[in-house]
Enzyme design. Structure first.
Site, PDB file in Angstrom:
ATOM      1  N   GLY A  33      41.677  49.713  68.759  1.00  0.00           N
ATOM      2  CA  GLY A  33      42.675  50.707  69.166  1.00  0.00           C
ATOM      3  C   GLY A  33      42.110  51.983  69.779  1.00  0.00           C
ATOM      4  CE  LYS A  34      36.273  51.185  71.445  1.00  0.00           C
ATOM      5  NZ  LYS A  34      36.518  49.915  70.740  1.00  0.00           N
ATOM      6  CB  SER A  35      41.650  51.811  75.228  1.00  0.00           C
ATOM      7  OG  SER A  35      40.276  51.546  75.371  1.00  0.00           O
ATOM      8  CE1 TYR A  36      49.637  51.583  71.977  1.00  0.00           C
ATOM      9  CE2 TYR A  36      49.224  53.396  70.439  1.00  0.00           C
ATOM     10  CZ  TYR A  36      50.114  52.572  71.114  1.00  0.00           C
ATOM     11  OH  TYR A  36      51.461  52.733  70.945  1.00  0.00           O
ATOM     12  CG  ASP A  86      37.621  54.240  75.911  1.00  0.00           C
ATOM     13  OD1 ASP A  86      37.419  53.995  74.705  1.00  0.00           O
ATOM     14  OD2 ASP A  86      38.414  53.595  76.607  1.00  0.00           O
ATOM     15  N   GLY A 105      32.994  49.072  72.818  1.00  0.00           N
ATOM     16  CA  GLY A 105      33.287  48.589  71.472  1.00  0.00           C
ATOM     17  C   GLY A 105      32.028  48.138  70.762  1.00  0.00           C
ATOM     18  N   GLY A 152      38.822  46.156  70.254  1.00  0.00           N
ATOM     19  CA  GLY A 152      40.142  45.696  69.836  1.00  0.00           C
ATOM     20  C   GLY A 152      40.731  46.480  68.670  1.00  0.00           C
TER      21      GLY A 152
HETATM   22  P1  ADP Z   1      39.895  48.985  71.982  1.00  0.00           P
HETATM   23  O1  ADP Z   1      40.007  49.958  73.105  1.00  0.00           O
HETATM   24  O2  ADP Z   1      39.349  49.596  70.736  1.00  0.00           O
HETATM   25  O3  ADP Z   1      39.137  47.762  72.365  1.00  0.00           O
HETATM   26  P2  ADP Z   1      42.764  48.688  72.320  1.00  0.00           P
HETATM   27  O4  ADP Z   1      43.125  50.137  72.334  1.00  0.00           O
HETATM   28  O5  ADP Z   1      42.759  48.013  73.630  1.00  0.00           O
HETATM   29  O6  ADP Z   1      41.362  48.477  71.581  1.00  0.00           O
HETATM   30  O7  ADP Z   1      43.773  48.000  71.301  1.00  0.00           O
HETATM   31  C1  ADP Z   1      43.852  46.602  71.119  1.00  0.00           C
HETATM   32  C2  ADP Z   1      45.322  46.176  71.035  1.00  0.00           C
HETATM   33  O8  ADP Z   1      45.982  46.776  69.920  1.00  0.00           O
HETATM   34  C3  ADP Z   1      46.114  46.575  72.263  1.00  0.00           C
HETATM   35  O9  ADP Z   1      46.974  45.531  72.597  1.00  0.00           O
HETATM   36  C4  ADP Z   1      46.926  47.775  71.814  1.00  0.00           C
HETATM   37  O10 ADP Z   1      48.145  47.873  72.501  1.00  0.00           O
HETATM   38  C5  ADP Z   1      47.132  47.511  70.331  1.00  0.00           C
HETATM   39  N1  ADP Z   1      47.152  48.789  69.591  1.00  0.00           N
HETATM   40  C6  ADP Z   1      46.079  49.527  69.288  1.00  0.00           C
HETATM   41  N2  ADP Z   1      46.413  50.637  68.607  1.00  0.00           N
HETATM   42  C7  ADP Z   1      47.762  50.596  68.471  1.00  0.00           C
HETATM   43  C8  ADP Z   1      48.720  51.464  67.853  1.00  0.00           C
HETATM   44  N3  ADP Z   1      48.343  52.611  67.247  1.00  0.00           N
HETATM   45  N4  ADP Z   1      50.013  51.119  67.912  1.00  0.00           N
HETATM   46  C9  ADP Z   1      50.397  49.980  68.532  1.00  0.00           C
HETATM   47  N5  ADP Z   1      49.551  49.114  69.133  1.00  0.00           N
HETATM   48  C10 ADP Z   1      48.241  49.406  69.110  1.00  0.00           C
HETATM   49 MG    MG Z   2      39.022  49.807  74.992  1.00  0.00          MG
END
Ligand code: ADP
Ligand code: MG
Length: 388
Positions: A114-117, A258, A261, A112
Site C-alpha cells: 500500500g505504499k503507492s496507494y 516512493d 518494494g 503490494g
Molecule cells: P505498493 O505500492 O506498496 O506495492 P499498492 O499501493 O500498489 O502497493 O497497493 C496494492 C493494492 O492494495 C492496490 O490495489 C491498492 O489499491 C490496494 N490498497 C492499498 N492500500 C489501500 C488502502 N488503504 N485502501 C484501499 N486499498 C488499498
Molecule cells: Mg508501488
C-alpha cells in the site's frame, strides 16, 4: 535550529482478492497509537506491540461512494481515508514548506502493501502527493500579496541499479547522472538533474505524467517494472519576501519518495504514477536472467544500506553508542536521502502493512524498521537568507 524526531505512521490495507480467496487471516490490530501483530504460527503467544505517531486502520469499515471514493462507513468506523491521512500528514508538509523548512515524505514496505496507494493513490482516491501539490497552489493563491512572490519548480528521478536517471528528459548520460557532493553543504546531488518551473497543479500533473512515461520506456527497455526502482519527486518552493529590511528568500525542498518494494517480488503490479497520471505501463515480462539478478541485488543494496543508515542514526539519537559512522555513502539512495534522514528536514514516513498472515515475517520486519526510524532526530533550520 531545533531537533525534531522523524514522524512515523503505519497503515494497514484491506485484504486483496487473492488473500480473500485463500481465506487469509488478519494478524494486525490497532488501538489508539498502538499496533499489534500476531504470529500465525504460534497460537497462544502474546501479540507484539508497537507504538507510532499515527496508526491508520484502513483494513475495513469503509464504503465506496458513487464517486468511487472510499470513505468510512459510519461515524463509529475507525477507517482512515485518504483525506484523513492527508489532513494529519500532508497539511503539515505544506505548512512546513511555507515556513521555509525542507520536508521529506516517504513510504516503506513490502511490494503490494500500500505504499503507492498512500503516496500517490489510485484514480479518484488520490494520495498525499497529488493532494499536497494541489493544496500548495491553493494556498499560494489565497495568500497572494504584493510583498511575496512565489516560485515553484520540480525534478523527478529514479534510482535503478544504483544509477540515477533523470525522468524529465530522455537524453541523460549512459550509466546515469553522476552523484556529486556539494563542497560546502556536504549534500549529495545528481549532477545536471533537470529542474523545471511549474505554475500550477496541472503543470505538476503534466510533468509527473511525462516522467512516468520516461520511466515506462526505460523500464520496458530494461525488462523491469517500476516496483524495482526508487522514485524521488522533489518540489522546490521559493518565497521572495519584501520586508522592511529589504528582500529575503525563503526556500524549501519537498522530497516525495516512493521506495522500491522490499521482500518478495510480486510481478505484474502496475504503476501507481501511471494510473494516476494516465501513463501506461506494461507488466513485467517473464524470464529471470542475470540482469534480473543484478537488479535485485542492487535494490537490496540501496534498501539494506537504508536499513543500516537508520540503525546507525537510531543509535546516535539514543546515545547508546559512542562513535557511530552513518554509512550514507554506501548506496545512491542513502546519499540522496542524507538530508531527509538525520539532516535538515522535517521528515514523515509511512510504513505500509499487509493485513495477511502469509506476510507475517515481512510485516514484522517493517514494524521493526519503523520502530527504529521513529527514534531518529533531525536538526532542522529555516532556510531564509537576505537576497544580495
Ligand atoms: P505498493 O505500492 O506498496 O506495492 P499498492 O499501493 O500498489 O502497493 O497497493 C496494492 C493494492 O492494495 C492496490 O490495489 C491498492 O489499491 C490496494 N490498497 C492499498 N492500500 C489501500 C488502502 N488503504 N485502501 C484501499 N486499498 C488499498
Ligand atoms: Mg508501488
Amino acid at each position: 535550529m531545533s531537533e525534531e524526531s522523524i514522524k512515523v505512521a503505519v497503515r494497514v490495507r484491506p485484504f486483496n482478492q487473492r488473500e480473500k480467496d485463500r481465506n487469509a487471516k488478519l494478524i494486525i490490530k490497532m488501538h489508539g497509537q498502538s499496533t499489534f501483530i500476531t504470529d500465525p504460527r504460534s497460537s497462544g503467544e502474546e501479540p507484539k506491540q508497537f507504538s507510532f505517531d499515527y496508526s491508520y486502520w484502513s483494513h475495513d469499515g469503509f464504503i465506496e461512494l458513487p464517486s468511487g471514493i472510499l470513505e468510512s462507513k459510519d461515524n463509529s468506523s475507525a477507517y482512515a481515508s485518504q483525506q484523513k491521512v492527508f489532513n494529519d500528514l500532508g497539511r503539515d508538509v505544506i505548512k512546513n514548506a511555507f515556513d521555509g523548512f525542507n520536508c521529506s515524505l516517504f513510504a516503506y514496505g513490502q511490494t503490494g502493501s500500500g505504499k503507492s496507494y498512500s503516496m500517490v493513490g489510485y484514480g479518484v482516491n488520490r494520495g498525499i502527493i497529488p493532494i499536497a501539490c494541489d493544496e500548495l497552489f491553493h494556498q499560494i493563491q489565497s495568500t497572494k500579496s504584493s510583498s511575496v512572490r512565489y516560485e515553484v519548480s520540480l525534478s523527478m528521478m529514479e534510482i535503478y541499479n544504483e544509477q540515477v536517471r533523470d525522468l524529465l528528459t530522455q537524453d541523460f548520460p549512459k550509466g546515469g547522472l553522476a552523484v556529486r557532493q556539494h563542497p560546502t553543504s556536504g549534500n549529495f546531488y545528481p549532477q545536471g538533474l533537470r529542474i523545471v518551473p511549474v505554475g500550477n497543479y496541472t503543470d505538476i500533473e503534466r510533468r509527473i505524467s511525462e516522467g512516468t512515461q520516461n520511466r515506462t520506456i526505460a523500464a520496458t527497455n530494461m525488462n523491469a517494472t517500476s516496483s524495482r526502482a526508487h522514485t524521488v519527486v522533489t518540489i522546490y518552493f521559493d518565497q521572495f519576501i519584501n520586508g522592511t529590511h529589504g528582500e529575503t528568500k525563503k526556500t524549501s525542498a519537498i522530497n516525495l519518495v516512493d521506495l522500491a518494494g522490499k521482500g518478495r517480488f510480486q510481478l505484474g503490479i502496475s504503476s501507481e504514477y501511471a494510473l494516476l497520471f494516465q501513463g501506461s505501463e506494461r507488466a513485467a515480462s517473464t524470464g529471470a536472467t542475470g540482469d534480473r539478478l543484478k537488479e535485485s541485488t542492487n535494490i537490496n543494496k540501496s534498501l539494506s544500506t537504508l536499513g543500516n543508515v537508520i540503525s546507525a542514526l537510531a543509535d546516535i539519537s539514543s546515545g547508546s553508542k559512542r562513535k557511530v559512522v552513518v554509512p550514507y555513502r554506501d548506496s545512491t539512495l542513502t546519499k540522496l536521502l542524507q538530508n531527509a534522514l538525520g539532516g535538515n528536514s522535517k521528515t514523515v514516513m509511512i510504513a505500509a502493512l499487509s493485513p495477511a498472515d502469509v506476510n507475517y515475517d515481512e510485516t514484522l520486519s517493517t514494524l521493526r524498521f519503523a520502530d527504529r526510524v521513529k527514534r531518529i532526530k533531525n536538526t532542522v533550520v529555516v532556510n531564509e537568507n537576505p537576497l544580495e
